[in-house]
Design an enzyme around this catalytic site. Structure first.
Site, PDB file in Angstrom:
ATOM      1  CG  ASN A 209      69.544  69.112  35.577  1.00 30.92           C
ATOM      2  OD1 ASN A 209      70.283  70.018  35.260  1.00 30.92           O
ATOM      3  ND2 ASN A 209      68.540  69.257  36.454  1.00 30.92           N
ATOM      4  CG  ASP A 279      60.439  67.490  36.574  1.00 35.91           C
ATOM      5  OD1 ASP A 279      60.043  68.626  36.887  1.00 35.91           O
ATOM      6  OD2 ASP A 279      60.870  67.199  35.446  1.00 35.91           O
ATOM      7  CE  LYS A 289      79.836  54.690  48.506  1.00 38.45           C
ATOM      8  NZ  LYS A 289      81.237  54.350  48.335  1.00 38.45           N
ATOM      9  CG  PHE A 324      64.190  78.793  29.850  1.00 40.75           C
ATOM     10  CD1 PHE A 324      64.090  80.020  30.481  1.00 40.75           C
ATOM     11  CD2 PHE A 324      65.122  78.648  28.827  1.00 40.75           C
ATOM     12  CE1 PHE A 324      64.902  81.081  30.102  1.00 40.75           C
ATOM     13  CE2 PHE A 324      65.941  79.695  28.450  1.00 40.75           C
ATOM     14  CZ  PHE A 324      65.827  80.913  29.083  1.00 40.75           C
ATOM     15  CE  LYS A 338      57.293  71.194  30.143  1.00 41.69           C
ATOM     16  NZ  LYS A 338      58.659  70.785  29.827  1.00 41.69           N
ATOM     17  CE  LYS A 342      55.490  74.091  34.363  1.00 46.87           C
ATOM     18  NZ  LYS A 342      56.737  73.602  34.946  1.00 46.87           N
TER      19      LYS A 342
HETATM   20  O1  PMT Z   1      72.300  75.939  32.380  1.00 46.20           O
HETATM   21  P1  PMT Z   1      72.716  75.709  30.966  1.00 46.20           P
HETATM   22  O2  PMT Z   1      73.783  74.642  30.821  1.00 46.20           O
HETATM   23  O3  PMT Z   1      73.065  76.998  30.260  1.00 46.20           O
HETATM   24  O4  PMT Z   1      71.436  75.104  30.188  1.00 46.20           O
HETATM   25  C1  PMT Z   1      70.336  75.914  29.941  1.00 46.20           C
HETATM   26  C2  PMT Z   1      69.025  75.132  30.107  1.00 46.20           C
HETATM   27  C3  PMT Z   1      68.927  74.079  29.026  1.00 46.20           C
HETATM   28  C4  PMT Z   1      68.963  74.477  31.473  1.00 46.20           C
HETATM   29  C5  PMT Z   1      67.875  76.199  29.960  1.00 46.20           C
HETATM   30  O5  PMT Z   1      67.956  76.806  28.713  1.00 46.20           O
HETATM   31  C6  PMT Z   1      66.505  75.567  30.127  1.00 46.20           C
HETATM   32  O6  PMT Z   1      65.913  75.079  29.191  1.00 46.20           O
HETATM   33  N1  PMT Z   1      65.997  75.595  31.387  1.00 46.20           N
HETATM   34  C7  PMT Z   1      64.743  74.931  31.766  1.00 46.20           C
HETATM   35  C8  PMT Z   1      65.008  73.484  32.021  1.00 46.20           C
HETATM   36  C9  PMT Z   1      63.793  72.734  32.544  1.00 46.20           C
HETATM   37  O7  PMT Z   1      63.829  72.297  33.642  1.00 46.20           O
HETATM   38  O8  PMT Z   1      62.774  72.691  31.739  1.00 46.20           O
HETATM   39  P2  PMT Z   1      61.365  71.972  32.096  1.00 46.20           P
HETATM   40  O9  PMT Z   1      60.687  71.911  30.802  1.00 46.20           O
HETATM   41  O10 PMT Z   1      61.603  70.718  32.862  1.00 46.20           O
HETATM   42  O11 PMT Z   1      60.658  72.985  33.075  1.00 46.20           O
HETATM   43  C10 PMT Z   1      59.776  73.991  32.607  1.00 46.20           C
HETATM   44  C11 PMT Z   1      59.878  75.223  33.472  1.00 46.20           C
HETATM   45  O12 PMT Z   1      59.370  74.952  34.777  1.00 46.20           O
HETATM   46  C12 PMT Z   1      61.282  75.755  33.664  1.00 46.20           C
HETATM   47  O13 PMT Z   1      61.230  77.162  33.620  1.00 46.20           O
HETATM   48  C13 PMT Z   1      61.669  75.250  35.041  1.00 46.20           C
HETATM   49  O14 PMT Z   1      62.577  76.143  35.698  1.00 46.20           O
HETATM   50  C14 PMT Z   1      60.330  75.204  35.769  1.00 46.20           C
HETATM   51  N2  PMT Z   1      60.214  74.139  36.777  1.00 46.20           N
HETATM   52  C15 PMT Z   1      60.288  72.833  36.436  1.00 46.20           C
HETATM   53  C16 PMT Z   1      60.119  71.851  37.383  1.00 46.20           C
HETATM   54  C17 PMT Z   1      59.876  72.218  38.711  1.00 46.20           C
HETATM   55  N3  PMT Z   1      59.707  71.306  39.651  1.00 46.20           N
HETATM   56  N4  PMT Z   1      59.806  73.513  39.033  1.00 46.20           N
HETATM   57  C18 PMT Z   1      59.959  74.481  38.102  1.00 46.20           C
HETATM   58  O15 PMT Z   1      59.907  75.675  38.418  1.00 46.20           O
END
Ligand code: PMT
Length: 400
Positions: A209, A279, A289, A324, A338, A342
Site C-alpha cells: 500500500n 489485510d 516469477k 489508527f 474498530k 480492538k
Molecule cells: O505512513 P504514512 O504515509 O504517513 O500514512 C499514514 C497512514 C495513513 C498509514 C496512517 O495515518 C494510518 O491511518 N494508519 C493505519 C492504516 C490502516 O491500516 O488502517 P486500518 O483501518 O486498515 O487498520 C486499523 C488498525 O488496525 C490500524 O491501527 C492497523 O495498524 C491495525 N491493523 C490492521 C490490519 C491488520 N491485519 N493488523 C493490524 O494491526
C-alpha cells in the site's frame, strides 16, 4: 533531545571501535557536542579523521602533542564534559581507571572529571568473566560509574558469549534517558508500528500500500523527545529512523510485524499502531516469477492476522493501546467499530480521501475518537504536530 550537551566519548582499542563511530554520529544527530578521546590502540582500528569529520571537533589522543585546541587538554575536556562515555571499554582501560592509573589522555581525563562516567565493556567472554575484570567493574560501579551491560552473541574472537558491545542505538538511548529523566514519558516503554507491510506473490511482486511511514516515524520521534524508551517496528520505508530509539526493527510482512510486536508487547506501556498492515496475503507464494501467459489471472488470498485486535485481547489494564483507522467512507462509524472491536483506549480516524491527508503526505487530517463517545477534530496539520496532539491525549489517559 541532547541539544548542546557536551559528551566526551572515550574510544579504546577493541574490534567494536567501528560501533563507536556510529555512536558519535547518533549523539551528534541528537544535538550533542561530541569530543572524542582515542587511545593509541583505538587508532590502530580507526583514524582520528573519521571521528573529526563526524563530530566536527578535534580528536584528542596524545598527552604530549603541542596543545592546539584546549588549555591543558585533559583538564579542559574533564571540565567541559556533561557526561563521559567510554565505548568500547576494554578490560585494560577498565583496570586502569579502577586503579587510578592515568597514563594517557583518556585515563587522565577519566580521573580528572567530576562528570558522570558511563562505560560499555566489550571483550572476549573469558576476559569479561575473569575475576580481575569483574572486580574492576564492581569497583567502578561501587564508585558511581554507570555500567552499560555487555550484550551476548557472536564475538570477534570466533566464540559466542557475553562481551559484545551493545548496539549503538541502545548505548545512545542510555545516554538520552540519563539527560531526559523527568520528562513526561521518562521510564515508559513505547512501541510504535509504521509504514505498510508487503506480502510477496512471487520473487519480484508483492501486495502493498501507499504508506510512507511518516505518521508512525513522527510518533516515534515525539515519544523519544518526551523521554520514553521507544521501539519502532517498521515496514519498508525510505525514511531515516528517528534518533534516540531503543530499537528499530525492519519488517516486510504482516507475519513478521506480528512476531516483532507480540514479542515486545509485555514490556510496553504504550502501543501505537500507525502501520498500514496488509489485510490479506497470497495463499501460495510462487517460487519463480509468474509468467504473463494467461489473459486473466486469479490470485487466491488468505487473511492476515489482525495484530491490533490480538493486542486488544491481551492488553493489561495499565497498558495504553492506540489504533489508527484509514477510511474512505463512513469515517466515524467505521473508526468507532474498530475502537470497540480492538479494545483500544482511543482511535485516530484518518479520512484518506482528503487532499494532503493520509498516505504518503507531510500533513494529515485526523479525528480522535474516545471510548466515551467523544470526538476531537483537528485541522490539516503536519504529521509531527499531530504526533504531539496524540501524545497529549495519551498523557491525559495516563492521568486517569
Ligand atoms: O505512513 P504514512 O504515509 O504517513 O500514512 C499514514 C497512514 C495513513 C498509514 C496512517 O495515518 C494510518 O491511518 N494508519 C493505519 C492504516 C490502516 O491500516 O488502517 P486500518 O483501518 O486498515 O487498520 C486499523 C488498525 O488496525 C490500524 O491501527 C492497523 O495498524 C491495525 N491493523 C490492521 C490490519 C491488520 N491485519 N493488523 C493490524 O494491526
Amino acid at each position: 533531545m541532547l541539544d548542546g550537551k557536551k559528551i566526551v566519548l572515550g574510544v579504546t582499542g577493541g574490534i567494536a571501535v567501528y560501533k563507536a563511530v556510529e555512536i558519535a554520529s547518533r549523539l551528534r544527530k541528537l544535538g550533542a557536542d561530541v569530543h572524542v578521546i582515542m587511545t593509541r590502540a583505538a587508532k590502530e582500528f580507526v583514524t582520528e579523521l573519521t571521528f573529526r569529520e563526524i563530530t566536527g571537533n578535534p580528536v584528542s589522543s596524545d598527552m604530549f602533542a603541542p596543545v592546539a585546541h584546549y588549555n591543558v587538554e585533559h583538564i579542559a575536556l574533564a571540565n567541559l564534559a556533561d557526561v563521559m562515555l567510554i565505548a568500547p571499554a576494554t578490560a585494560n582501560v577498565i583496570a586502569k581507571i579502577a586503579h587510578g592509573v592515568a597514563d594517557d589522555m583518556l585515563t587522565t581525563t577519566a580521573l580528572a572529571t567530576v562528570a558522570p562516567i558511563f562505560f560499555a565493556p566489550s571483550m572476549n567472554s573469558n576476559m569479561l568473566s575473569n575475576v580481575a575484570t569483574q572486580e574492576n567493574i564492581k569497583t567502578l560501579t561501587s564508585r558511581g560509574l554507570h555500567l552499560i551491560e555487555p550484550a551476548s552473541g557472536h564475538l570477534a574472537c570466533g566464540t559466542s558469549g557475553k562481551g559484545r558491545l551493545p548496539e549503538p542505538c541502545e548505548i545512545v538511548s542510555v545516554i538520552d534517558s540519563f539527560f531526559n529523566e523527568g520528562k513526561s514519558l521518562s521510564g515508559k516503554n513505547v512501541l510504535v508500528t509504521a509504514a505498510g507491510t508487503r506480502e510477496p506473490i512471487d520473487p519480484v511482486r508483492y501486495i502493498g500500500n501507499r504508506s510512507s511511514g511518516r505518521m508512525g516515524y513522527a510518533l516515534a520521534g515525539e515519544a523519544v523527545s518526551r523521554g520514553a524508551s521507544v521501539v519502532l517496528v517498521s515496514g519498508p520505508s525510505s525514511l531515516e529512523a528517528p534518533e534516540g530509539l531503543k530499537e528499530f526493527i525492519k519488517v516486510e510482512t504482516a507475519g513478521e510485524m506480528r512476531a516483532a510486536v507480540m514479542s515486545r508487547f509485555r514490556d510496553a506501556d504504550i502501543v501505537i499502531k500507525a502501520a498500514a498492515v496488509a489485510d490479506y496475503r497470497a495463499k501460495v507464494i510462487a517460487e519463480n516469477k509468474i509468467k504473463k501467459n494467461a489473459e486473466e489471472w486469479t490470485l487466491s488470498l488468505e487473511k492476515n492476522p489482525d495484530i491490533l485486535k490480538e493486542l486488544g485481547e491481551k492488553k493489561r489494564g495499565n497498558q495504553i493501546l492506540v489504533g489508527f483507522a484509514a477510511e474512505t467512507q463512513n469515517l466515524i462509524e467505521n473508526a468507532k467499530a474498530k475502537l470497540e472491536k480492538k479494545n483500544l483506549d482511543f482511535i485516530v480516524a484518518n479520512d484518506v480521501t482528503k487532499p494532503n491527508a493520509g498516505f504518503n503526505t507531510e500533513t494529515n487530517l485526523i479525528k480522535i475518537l474516545s471510548r466515551d463517545g467523544g470526538v476531537e477534530e483537528f485541522p490539516l496539520m503536519k504529521k509531527s504536530d499531530l504526533a504531539k496532539k496524540i501524545f497529549e491525549r495519551i498523557e491525559k489517559v495516563m492521568e486517569k
